[in-house]
Design a protein around this motif. Structure first.
Motif, mmCIF file in Angstrom:
data_model
loop_
_atom_site.group_PDB
_atom_site.id
_atom_site.type_symbol
_atom_site.label_atom_id
_atom_site.label_comp_id
_atom_site.label_asym_id
_atom_site.label_seq_id
_atom_site.Cartn_x
_atom_site.Cartn_y
_atom_site.Cartn_z
ATOM 1 N N UNK A 1 5.502 15.107 -0.822
ATOM 2 C CA UNK A 1 6.558 16.021 -1.267
ATOM 3 C C UNK A 1 7.843 15.255 -1.549
ATOM 4 N N UNK A 2 8.148 14.271 -0.716
ATOM 5 C CA UNK A 2 9.333 13.437 -0.949
ATOM 6 C C UNK A 2 9.162 12.631 -2.227
ATOM 7 N N UNK A 3 7.974 12.038 -2.414
ATOM 8 C CA UNK A 3 7.723 11.240 -3.616
ATOM 9 C C UNK A 3 7.751 12.119 -4.860
ATOM 10 N N UNK A 4 7.224 13.327 -4.762
ATOM 11 C CA UNK A 4 7.243 14.248 -5.899
ATOM 12 C C UNK A 4 8.666 14.663 -6.246
ATOM 13 N N UNK A 5 9.494 14.862 -5.219
ATOM 14 C CA UNK A 5 10.907 15.176 -5.465
ATOM 15 C C UNK A 5 11.564 14.048 -6.268
ATOM 16 N N UNK B 1 1.088 15.023 7.395
ATOM 17 C CA UNK B 1 2.014 13.918 7.133
ATOM 18 C C UNK B 1 1.880 13.415 5.697
ATOM 19 N N UNK B 2 0.654 13.338 5.191
ATOM 20 C CA UNK B 2 0.477 12.902 3.813
ATOM 21 C C UNK B 2 1.171 13.852 2.848
ATOM 22 N N UNK B 3 1.044 15.148 3.094
ATOM 23 C CA UNK B 3 1.703 16.136 2.228
ATOM 24 C C UNK B 3 3.221 16.018 2.320
ATOM 25 N N UNK C 1 0.830 -1.202 0.000
ATOM 26 C CA UNK C 1 0.000 0.000 0.000
ATOM 27 C C UNK C 1 0.867 1.255 0.000
ATOM 28 N N UNK C 2 1.932 1.251 0.797
ATOM 29 C CA UNK C 2 2.845 2.395 0.795
ATOM 30 C C UNK C 2 3.525 2.558 -0.564
ATOM 31 N N UNK C 3 3.900 1.436 -1.170
ATOM 32 C CA UNK C 3 4.553 1.504 -2.481
ATOM 33 C C UNK C 3 3.611 2.066 -3.541
ATOM 34 N N UNK C 4 2.334 1.743 -3.439
ATOM 35 C CA UNK C 4 1.364 2.276 -4.411
ATOM 36 C C UNK C 4 1.089 3.755 -4.167
ATOM 37 N N UNK C 5 1.132 4.184 -2.890
ATOM 38 C CA UNK C 5 0.908 5.590 -2.572
ATOM 39 C C UNK C 5 2.091 6.456 -2.979
#
Length: 625
Positions: free
Chosen positions: A258-262, A252-254, A42-46
């Protein structure tokens, strides 16, 4: 010297800490493993662009089960296993209740782990309090639990939900993550020690370092009591003052997004290669007459990983800074042309006026979309991240494993992801392989960190002074010419005075309007770029680094004197006791230098955080008269 940049190495990972019961029921292990895999998937998909670190001490039971489940899911380098140990490996293995059976599993997992090391808090505790004590194992486990809670972004707890008040137990770690480690109800003596040793007094008013806990409801052999539906997963968020539960969840979601978007931006950016500023930064290690000890062999693989991460952030920051400047230039030209177009043709035709309004509307929409895409914020955020990673690199280079993110942007805001990123990058660069302190590494830090910072601040101060002068000249000149144009219009229209040449009032009015708007825009841009506050901050940091250079140079001279005295140990007049005393003095100086450089880095990051927030929040405002 060759250095091939890797985008995969440059990615920012999310850290999943692990805690849980040792005495799992055999019949539950398969269901628990399925629950763990489901959670990780689930974390990997998010966050599909982000690698993960599993931070597990590999104790019997839950720690080992999570590590095994994660490794079974591992695809490429998407999941890493890092193992912090509560104390020395051989002593740790002797605590396994399952004896040689778990020792074999433990050894096999260590072989495939990306890194393992003894908890730095424990090592510091021993250096101040003497030898290992078998009767203090619970305290050492509490130290490790605190380390995991503090250094993970998400804590996965295989827990029955019962708070048994055991020092260093699962409930202890969960409460440490949810509520912070400053409360006496959730804190053992070693945690108190850790706080006193590493937390300056002025930070006592800081917001507690807390985070998310995913609770996988787990029965255990020791008791039949289970609070919750077995094998279900519950997400627990910390409680923040002035924040609703929904706001905390969104925060926390944001942060994680932000890390994933980076990481996503890093993958998409094709301009990153070994021929840009990455190579320029690495070349600093061997150019300009630097001695052999400072060449690439001084940069260990773990430090090169940290350089990868710096290079990625630096290049993204540079890319978005150029994009920001080009966008602002285009929008400014479009705005001025729209105004001129409207002023000239608006009075002649309704259609032309309508077209002018359409262009102006397009200009406004384009500006809004530019703000929406946050090109400004990307350039500022990524620059702040790059500077944090650069300072962390130099701290690691002189043997410091302490995490600078503990001191960086401790307040909760939209930049919290930068603090999280520096934290995980430090963990992702093989702490166990951090080089030890050396005279050559200190000289390099003096040359390429402190001296370069002095030069940087001197250039910035001079540049800002010149920019201030240019802005003032342009603004005054624009208003002056506009005033002349207005004066001519007044004389022409109201005084009856006629000039010897034909004057087009409409065109003259357009010129005056454009000059006034341009001057006002330049003033707004000057305020937005915060040249005056930035100059004062640079002057402050320049003094700090100049003082630091003098202080460290003196300490280095003292170490050289001691080293020369130690090298004379074969002299008949020099006793072993004297040599030992000299060595102790040298070690004391080395520790003082490390602590001094760390504090200097903290000061730099505070200035860096201030700079990022100042420019991020600063909006261009039209001068009101």
């Amino acid at each position: 010297m060759s250095f091939q940049f890797s985008k995969e190495e440059a990615k920012i990972p999310l850290v999943i800490g692990v805690t849980g019961h040792r005495d799992l029921r055999v019949q539950d292990k398969l269901k628990l493993k399925e629950g763990i895999k489901s959670f990780l998937k689930r974390l990997q998909s998010q966050y599909p662009n982000t690698p993960f670190i599993i931070l597990s001490p590999l104790a019997e039971g839950a720690d080992t089960l999570v590590a095994q489940a994660a490794l079974e899911l591992k695809e490429g380098e998407n999941i890493k296993l890092i193992v912090p140990l509560p104390f020395e490996k051989d002593k740790y293995e002797n605590t396994f209740t399952d004896g040689s059976s778990h020792k074999k599993v433990f050894e096999d997992l260590l072989d495939v782990a990306d890194d393992y090391f003894v908890n730095p808090i424990y090592k510091k505790f021993l250096s101040d309090n003497g030898q290992y004590d078998d009767y203090s194992q619970d305290k050492y486990y509490a130290m490790l639990g605190n380390y995991i809670a503090k250094n993970c972004h998400i804590l996965l707890a295989l827990w029955n939900g019962v708070d048994n008040q055991e020092v260093g137990g699962t409930a202890h770690v969960v409460k440490s993550k949810l509520y912070g480690n400053t409360s006496s109800e959730t804190q053992s003596p070693p945690l108190t020690y850790e706080n006193k040793s590493h937390t300056p007094l002025e930070e006592a008013l800081d917001i507690h370092d807390t985070g998310i806990v995913y609770w996988l409801v787990t029965p255990r052999n020791k008791t039949a009591l289970v609070l919750g539906e077995p094998f279900s997963i519950k997400c627990n968020y910390p409680s923040y003052r002035s924040h609703t539960d929904r706001e905390v969840e969104r925060l926390f979601n944001d942060t994680f997004k932000s890390i994933d978007n980076y990481n996503k931006q890093l993958i998409k950016l094709n301009r990153i290669d070994s021929n840009n500023s990455s190579r320029e930064f690495l070349n600093i290690l061997h150019n300009n007459g630097i001695i052999e000890a400072f060449k690439i062999e001084a940069i260990t693989p773990s430090l090169q990983t940290l350089l990868h991460k710096y290079f990625g952030a630096d290049n993204l920051a540079t890319y978005y800074m150029k994009k920001r400047r080009s966008t602002l230039t285009i929008l400014a030209i479009l705005g001025i042309l729209s105004l001129a177009f409207f002023s000239i043709y608006g009075n002649y035709s309704y259609k032309w006026a309508l077209l002018s309004y359409t262009v102006l509307f397009t200009f406004s929409c384009a500006y809004y979309l530019r703000r929406k895409k946050s090109a400004d914020n990307y350039s500022l955020d990524y620059r702040a991240l790059a500077e944090g990673l650069r300072i962390q690199f130099f701290c690691r280079f002189i043997g410091l494993t302490k995490n600078l993110s503990d001191q960086y942007l401790r307040q909760r805001n939209e930049l919290q992801w930068i603090s999280y990123s520096i934290q995980s990058c430090n963990l992702d660069t093989q702490i166990s392989k951090t080089p030890s302190f050396s005279i050559s590494s200190l000289k390099m830090v003096l040359t390429f960190f402190i001296t370069s910072q002095i030069n940087y601040f001197e250039k910035k101060i001079e540049k800002h002074k010149k920019m201030r002068k240019k802005f003032n000249v342009a603004i005054i000149l624009g208003f002056t010419i506009a005033a002349i144009c207005v004066g001519i219009i007044i004389l022409e229209e109201f005084s009856g005075l006629r000039f010897g040449f034909k004057i087009n009032i409409t065109h003259l009015n357009t010129v005056a309007s454009v000059l006034i708007i341009t001057s006002v825009g330049l003033k707004a841009l000057f305020d937005k770029e915060s040249y005056d506050p930035s100059t004062k901050a640079y002057q402050h940091m320049l003094v700090i680094y100049q003082e630091a250079y003098e202080h460290l140079s003196q300490l280095l001279d003292n170490i050289n004197v001691l080293q020369q005295a130690i090298n004379k140990k074969n002299n008949a007049e020099t006793t072993e006791a004297l040599i030992e005393n000299l060595v102790q003095q040298q070690q004391a100086y080395e520790e003082k230098i490390q602590e001094f450089i760390f504090n200097l880095g903290v000061e730099s990051l505070k200035e860096n955080a201030w700079w990022a927030i100042l420019h991020r929040d600063k909006k261009a405002e039209v001068v009101k008269g």
